[in-house]
Design an enzyme around this catalytic site. Structure first.
Site, mmCIF file in Angstrom:
data_model
loop_
_atom_site.group_PDB
_atom_site.id
_atom_site.type_symbol
_atom_site.label_atom_id
_atom_site.label_comp_id
_atom_site.label_asym_id
_atom_site.label_seq_id
_atom_site.Cartn_x
_atom_site.Cartn_y
_atom_site.Cartn_z
ATOM 1 N N TYR A 216 0.849 -1.195 0.000
ATOM 2 C CA TYR A 216 0.000 0.000 0.000
ATOM 3 C C TYR A 216 0.881 1.240 0.000
ATOM 4 C CZ TYR A 216 0.869 0.738 4.999
ATOM 5 O OH TYR A 216 1.464 0.975 6.215
ATOM 6 N N CYS A 217 0.259 2.342 -0.379
ATOM 7 C CA CYS A 217 0.934 3.635 -0.415
ATOM 8 C C CYS A 217 0.026 4.654 0.267
ATOM 9 C CB CYS A 217 1.246 4.010 -1.868
ATOM 10 S SG CYS A 217 2.462 5.333 -2.033
ATOM 11 N N ALA A 218 0.114 5.903 -0.117
ATOM 12 C CA ALA A 218 -0.663 6.966 0.533
ATOM 13 C C ALA A 218 -2.158 6.795 0.318
ATOM 14 C CB ALA A 218 -0.208 8.331 0.025
ATOM 15 N N VAL B 43 -3.224 4.324 2.923
ATOM 16 C CA VAL B 43 -3.389 4.987 4.212
ATOM 17 C C VAL B 43 -4.724 5.733 4.254
ATOM 18 C CG1 VAL B 43 -2.484 6.807 5.727
ATOM 19 C CG2 VAL B 43 -0.923 5.149 4.689
#
Length: 146
Positions: A88-90, A118
C-alpha cells in the site's frame, strides 16, 4: 429511455465472473487486511511502500517499510519466493503502489494491492501506528516519496 447505467448492456455472467475474479487476484482492501490481523490469519507480508518519513509519521499496524525504490532482488533476498506481499501507499491518488507491485511481480513474488492505502485505512476508522501518528492524518502534510 434507458438510464446511464443500463444504456450499455452488462457483461455476460461468465465475463463478469472472470473480471471480478481477476480483480480479487490483484487486490484486497483495508477491511480484509484488518480482519485477517484481528483473527491472526496473517499469511502475507504487509508492506508500506512510501518513504521512511511518511512511514514513521503513521503506518498500518503490522506493516514493514520497503520504499518502492528499495524493492530490489538484493533487498528481497531475505524473503522466501513463496512470500505473498500486500502493498500500500498513501492512497488512491498515488500510483507508487502500482510501481511497487510491478517490481515485486517482476522479481517473481506474489503481490496484491491494498486498495485505498493509508487514506482508505483512515476512512475505515482504523488507527495508524508510528512516531507522530497525530501528524499522519493530513495527507498533504508529508509526501509519500514513493
Amino acid at each position: 429511455m434507458p438510464s446511464l447505467i443500463s444504456e450499455i448492456p452488462t457483461a455476460s455472467c461468465a465475463e463478469a465472473q472472470a473480471h471480478f475474479g481477476n480483480r480479487l487476484r490483484f487486490e484486497t482492501d483495508c477491511s480484509d487486511v484488518h480482519r485477517s490481523q484481528q483473527r491472526g490469519d496473517v499469511d502475507y507480508l504487509l508492506v508500506d511502500v512510501r518513504g521512511p518519513e511518511a512511514y514513521a509519521a503513521g503506518h498500518v499496524p503490522g506493516a514493514i517499510n520497503i520504499p518502492t525504490a528499495a524493492i530490489t532482488a538484493e533487498r528481497l533476498a531475505a524473503f522466501s519466493p513463496s512470500t505473498l506481499f500486500v502493498v500500500y501507499c498513501a492512497g488512491p491518488h498515488c500510483n507508487g503502489v502500482h510501481r511497487a507491485a510491478l517490481r515485486l511481480a517482476s522479481l517473481g513474488y506474489g503481490v496484491k494491492e491494498m486498495l485505498g492505502g493509508v487514506t482508505g485505512w483512515l476512512d475505515e476508522g482504523l488507527a495508524l501506528v508510528g512516531e507522530n501518528v497525530e501528524q499522519a492524518a493530513p495527507a498533504s502534510a508529508i509526501s509519500c516519496a514513493c
